[in-house]
Design a protein around this motif. Structure first.
Motif, PDB file in Angstrom:
ATOM      1  N   ARG A   1     -70.288 -13.172 -24.478  1.00 53.49           N
ATOM      2  CA  ARG A   1     -71.103 -12.310 -23.601  1.00 53.49           C
ATOM      3  C   ARG A   1     -70.440 -12.137 -22.246  1.00 53.49           C
ATOM      4  O   ARG A   1     -70.400 -11.034 -21.694  1.00 53.49           O
ATOM      5  N   PHE A   2     -69.941 -13.234 -21.708  1.00 54.44           N
ATOM      6  CA  PHE A   2     -69.300 -13.171 -20.394  1.00 54.44           C
ATOM      7  C   PHE A   2     -68.077 -12.253 -20.434  1.00 54.44           C
ATOM      8  O   PHE A   2     -67.886 -11.408 -19.548  1.00 54.44           O
ATOM      9  N   ALA A   3     -67.234 -12.423 -21.447  1.00 50.58           N
ATOM     10  CA  ALA A   3     -66.014 -11.604 -21.546  1.00 50.58           C
ATOM     11  C   ALA A   3     -66.350 -10.130 -21.728  1.00 50.58           C
ATOM     12  O   ALA A   3     -65.682  -9.258 -21.148  1.00 50.58           O
ATOM     13  N   ALA A   4     -67.391  -9.843 -22.495  1.00 51.02           N
ATOM     14  CA  ALA A   4     -67.799  -8.447 -22.694  1.00 51.02           C
ATOM     15  C   ALA A   4     -68.226  -7.820 -21.361  1.00 51.02           C
ATOM     16  O   ALA A   4     -67.891  -6.662 -21.071  1.00 51.02           O
ATOM     17  N   LEU A   5     -68.940  -8.586 -20.549  1.00 57.90           N
ATOM     18  CA  LEU A   5     -69.353  -8.104 -19.225  1.00 57.90           C
ATOM     19  C   LEU A   5     -68.134  -7.887 -18.322  1.00 57.90           C
ATOM     20  O   LEU A   5     -68.032  -6.866 -17.631  1.00 57.90           O
ATOM     21  N   ALA A   6     -67.212  -8.842 -18.347  1.00 56.52           N
ATOM     22  CA  ALA A   6     -66.018  -8.720 -17.510  1.00 56.52           C
ATOM     23  C   ALA A   6     -65.193  -7.505 -17.903  1.00 56.52           C
ATOM     24  O   ALA A   6     -64.695  -6.769 -17.041  1.00 56.52           O
ATOM     25  N   GLU A   7     -65.053  -7.271 -19.199  1.00 60.42           N
ATOM     26  CA  GLU A   7     -64.222  -6.160 -19.670  1.00 60.42           C
ATOM     27  C   GLU A   7     -64.804  -4.792 -19.277  1.00 60.42           C
ATOM     28  O   GLU A   7     -64.106  -3.786 -19.357  1.00 60.42           O
ATOM     29  N   GLN A   8     -66.054  -4.756 -18.830  1.00 56.94           N
ATOM     30  CA  GLN A   8     -66.651  -3.512 -18.360  1.00 56.94           C
ATOM     31  C   GLN A   8     -66.339  -3.229 -16.893  1.00 56.94           C
ATOM     32  O   GLN A   8     -66.580  -2.115 -16.411  1.00 56.94           O
ATOM     33  N   GLN A   9     -65.799  -4.223 -16.181  1.00 59.80           N
ATOM     34  CA  GLN A   9     -65.485  -4.039 -14.769  1.00 59.80           C
ATOM     35  C   GLN A   9     -64.301  -3.079 -14.626  1.00 59.80           C
ATOM     36  O   GLN A   9     -63.388  -3.055 -15.449  1.00 59.80           O
ATOM     37  N   ALA A  10     -64.306  -2.310 -13.551  1.00 59.04           N
ATOM     38  CA  ALA A  10     -63.309  -1.249 -13.376  1.00 59.04           C
ATOM     39  C   ALA A  10     -61.873  -1.763 -13.435  1.00 59.04           C
ATOM     40  O   ALA A  10     -60.999  -1.120 -14.027  1.00 59.04           O
ATOM     41  N   VAL A  11     -61.605  -2.928 -12.839  1.00 58.89           N
ATOM     42  CA  VAL A  11     -60.230  -3.429 -12.825  1.00 58.89           C
ATOM     43  C   VAL A  11     -59.763  -3.844 -14.217  1.00 58.89           C
ATOM     44  O   VAL A  11     -58.570  -3.766 -14.531  1.00 58.89           O
ATOM     45  N   PHE A  12     -60.689  -4.279 -15.048  1.00 58.70           N
ATOM     46  CA  PHE A  12     -60.343  -4.611 -16.445  1.00 58.70           C
ATOM     47  C   PHE A  12     -60.096  -3.323 -17.247  1.00 58.70           C
ATOM     48  O   PHE A  12     -59.129  -3.230 -17.987  1.00 58.70           O
ATOM     49  N   VAL A  13     -60.995  -2.368 -17.063  1.00 57.91           N
ATOM     50  CA  VAL A  13     -60.856  -1.094 -17.792  1.00 57.91           C
ATOM     51  C   VAL A  13     -59.529  -0.420 -17.437  1.00 57.91           C
ATOM     52  O   VAL A  13     -58.854   0.162 -18.294  1.00 57.91           O
ATOM     53  N   ALA A  14     -59.131  -0.550 -16.179  1.00 61.20           N
ATOM     54  CA  ALA A  14     -57.881   0.066 -15.712  1.00 61.20           C
ATOM     55  C   ALA A  14     -56.635  -0.710 -16.128  1.00 61.20           C
ATOM     56  O   ALA A  14     -55.520  -0.264 -15.900  1.00 61.20           O
ATOM     57  N   THR A  15     -56.861  -1.884 -16.751  1.00 60.74           N
ATOM     58  CA  THR A  15     -55.744  -2.746 -17.143  1.00 60.74           C
ATOM     59  C   THR A  15     -55.938  -3.185 -18.602  1.00 60.74           C
ATOM     60  O   THR A  15     -56.143  -4.363 -18.888  1.00 60.74           O
ATOM     61  N   PRO A  16     -55.881  -2.244 -19.530  1.00 61.36           N
ATOM     62  CA  PRO A  16     -56.149  -2.579 -20.938  1.00 61.36           C
ATOM     63  C   PRO A  16     -55.020  -3.388 -21.568  1.00 61.36           C
ATOM     64  O   PRO A  16     -53.870  -3.323 -21.122  1.00 61.36           O
ATOM     65  N   MET A  17     -55.361  -4.106 -22.624  1.00 64.79           N
ATOM     66  CA  MET A  17     -54.363  -4.917 -23.320  1.00 64.79           C
ATOM     67  C   MET A  17     -53.245  -4.062 -23.898  1.00 64.79           C
ATOM     68  O   MET A  17     -52.090  -4.488 -23.947  1.00 64.79           O
ATOM     69  N   ALA A  18     -53.586  -2.892 -24.400  1.00 64.59           N
ATOM     70  CA  ALA A  18     -52.565  -2.060 -25.050  1.00 64.59           C
ATOM     71  C   ALA A  18     -52.644  -0.637 -24.522  1.00 64.59           C
ATOM     72  O   ALA A  18     -53.664  -0.219 -24.025  1.00 64.59           O
TER      73      ALA A  18
ATOM     74  N   MET B   1     -43.435  -4.260  -4.814  1.00 62.57           N
ATOM     75  CA  MET B   1     -43.310  -5.324  -5.806  1.00 62.57           C
ATOM     76  C   MET B   1     -43.314  -4.725  -7.204  1.00 62.57           C
ATOM     77  O   MET B   1     -43.921  -3.682  -7.437  1.00 62.57           O
ATOM     78  N   GLN B   2     -42.668  -5.431  -8.117  1.00 61.78           N
ATOM     79  CA  GLN B   2     -42.665  -5.028  -9.510  1.00 61.78           C
ATOM     80  C   GLN B   2     -43.220  -6.167 -10.360  1.00 61.78           C
ATOM     81  O   GLN B   2     -42.800  -7.322 -10.212  1.00 61.78           O
ATOM     82  N   LEU B   3     -44.149  -5.821 -11.245  1.00 60.45           N
ATOM     83  CA  LEU B   3     -44.659  -6.775 -12.228  1.00 60.45           C
ATOM     84  C   LEU B   3     -44.027  -6.417 -13.556  1.00 60.45           C
ATOM     85  O   LEU B   3     -44.207  -5.305 -14.063  1.00 60.45           O
ATOM     86  N   ILE B   4     -43.297  -7.366 -14.131  1.00 60.29           N
ATOM     87  CA  ILE B   4     -42.546  -7.119 -15.348  1.00 60.29           C
ATOM     88  C   ILE B   4     -43.231  -7.819 -16.514  1.00 60.29           C
ATOM     89  O   ILE B   4     -43.517  -9.012 -16.456  1.00 60.29           O
ATOM     90  N   GLY B   5     -43.472  -7.064 -17.581  1.00 62.53           N
ATOM     91  CA  GLY B   5     -44.062  -7.635 -18.789  1.00 62.53           C
ATOM     92  C   GLY B   5     -45.130  -6.722 -19.348  1.00 62.53           C
ATOM     93  O   GLY B   5     -45.667  -5.864 -18.643  1.00 62.53           O
ATOM     94  N   MET B   6     -45.429  -6.907 -20.619  1.00 62.07           N
ATOM     95  CA  MET B   6     -46.397  -6.052 -21.293  1.00 62.07           C
ATOM     96  C   MET B   6     -47.811  -6.617 -21.162  1.00 62.07           C
ATOM     97  O   MET B   6     -48.006  -7.838 -21.141  1.00 62.07           O
ATOM     98  N   LEU B   7     -48.784  -5.719 -21.112  1.00 63.02           N
ATOM     99  CA  LEU B   7     -50.174  -6.139 -20.902  1.00 63.02           C
ATOM    100  C   LEU B   7     -50.802  -6.778 -22.135  1.00 63.02           C
ATOM    101  O   LEU B   7     -51.920  -7.286 -22.051  1.00 63.02           O
ATOM    102  N   ASP B   8     -50.085  -6.775 -23.269  1.00 57.49           N
ATOM    103  CA  ASP B   8     -50.628  -7.525 -24.402  1.00 57.49           C
ATOM    104  C   ASP B   8     -50.387  -9.024 -24.228  1.00 57.49           C
ATOM    105  O   ASP B   8     -50.916  -9.841 -24.986  1.00 57.49           O
ATOM    106  N   SER B   9     -49.616  -9.397 -23.196  1.00 54.11           N
ATOM    107  CA  SER B   9     -49.514 -10.806 -22.807  1.00 54.11           C
ATOM    108  C   SER B   9     -50.701 -11.144 -21.915  1.00 54.11           C
ATOM    109  O   SER B   9     -50.922 -10.480 -20.900  1.00 54.11           O
ATOM    110  N   PRO B  10     -51.472 -12.181 -22.262  1.00 56.74           N
ATOM    111  CA  PRO B  10     -52.614 -12.530 -21.403  1.00 56.74           C
ATOM    112  C   PRO B  10     -52.177 -12.955 -20.007  1.00 56.74           C
ATOM    113  O   PRO B  10     -52.913 -12.764 -19.040  1.00 56.74           O
TER     114      PRO B  10
END
Length: 200
Positions: free
Chosen positions: A183-200, A1-10
């Motif tokens: 606080r919740f978002a800060a905790l989520a952004e520390q999870q490995a899958v978030f770290v591996a998928t940065p906005m930019a 599968m291919q996911l098309i689009g930039m990660l700065d898109s939420p």
């Protein structure tokens, strides 16, 4: 599968994180709907992100529809949604609010960045910003009362929407106004899958 689009898109980032949680292999093609318009148009004439090209070459759009399809493929993977019942309904409500916040934030970003200043309509911007705050007010109260799983559909949607808004519109949404979500978002952004998928 291919996911098309930039990660700065939420919306693209939301799908990419869900694919990691669901343990689905995919190729990410970081194409912009602006600078890569012609290339993107050859893949999907509607030029909409996210676009998913399935293994058999079909083109699927809309992050919610894509995630629903991916959940069907991911047999044995962690579930993104709670079982049917009160917890499922709560997750759906939180996800809907996060997507509403995304939509309003994107509208403001487009108005500010793509329309010349003299053509921007301030009453409309004020209305959209009011809607943006309305979504986050409800989410802050909901997260304070019952925070979702960071790696569930609601948690991913909330964190991605919050990070996008804070990055693109820090003046429109001071973090201190919605401390539970921050606080919740800060905790989520520390999870490995978030770290591996940065906005930019």
């Amino acid at each position: 599968m291919q996911l098309i689009g930039m990660l700065d898109s939420p919306y693209v980032r939301r799908v990419a994180i869900c694919m990691k949680v669901l343990r689905l292999e995919y190729e990410h093609r970081s194409l912009s709907v602006f600078s890569d318009f012609d290339t993107f148009r050859k893949i999907n004439p509607a030029v909409k992100v996210p676009t998913l090209v399935t293994d058999d070459g079909q083109v699927l759009m809309d992050s919610t529809l894509i995630i629903g399809y991916l959940e069907e493929l991911a047999v044995g993977a962690p579930r993104l949604r709670p079982e049917p019942g009160p917890a499922r309904l709560r997750a759906l409500c939180q996800t809907a609010l996060a997507l509403a916040a995304c939509e309003k934030a994107v509208q403001i970003v487009y108005e500010r960045r793509l329309r010349p200043p003299e053509k921007q309509h301030q009453p409309w911007l004020d209305r959209v910003q009011l809607q943006l705050h309305g979504a986050w007010q409800q989410l802050d109260a909901s997260v304070r009362h019952d925070a979702p799983d960071c790696l569930g559909i609601a948690g991913i949607s909330i964190a991605v929407a919050w990070s996008f808004t804070q990055s693109m519109l820090p003046d429109a949404l001071p973090a201190g106004e919605y401390p539970a979500v921050a606080r919740f978002a800060a905790l989520a952004e520390q999870q490995a899958v978030f770290v591996a998928t940065p906005m930019a």
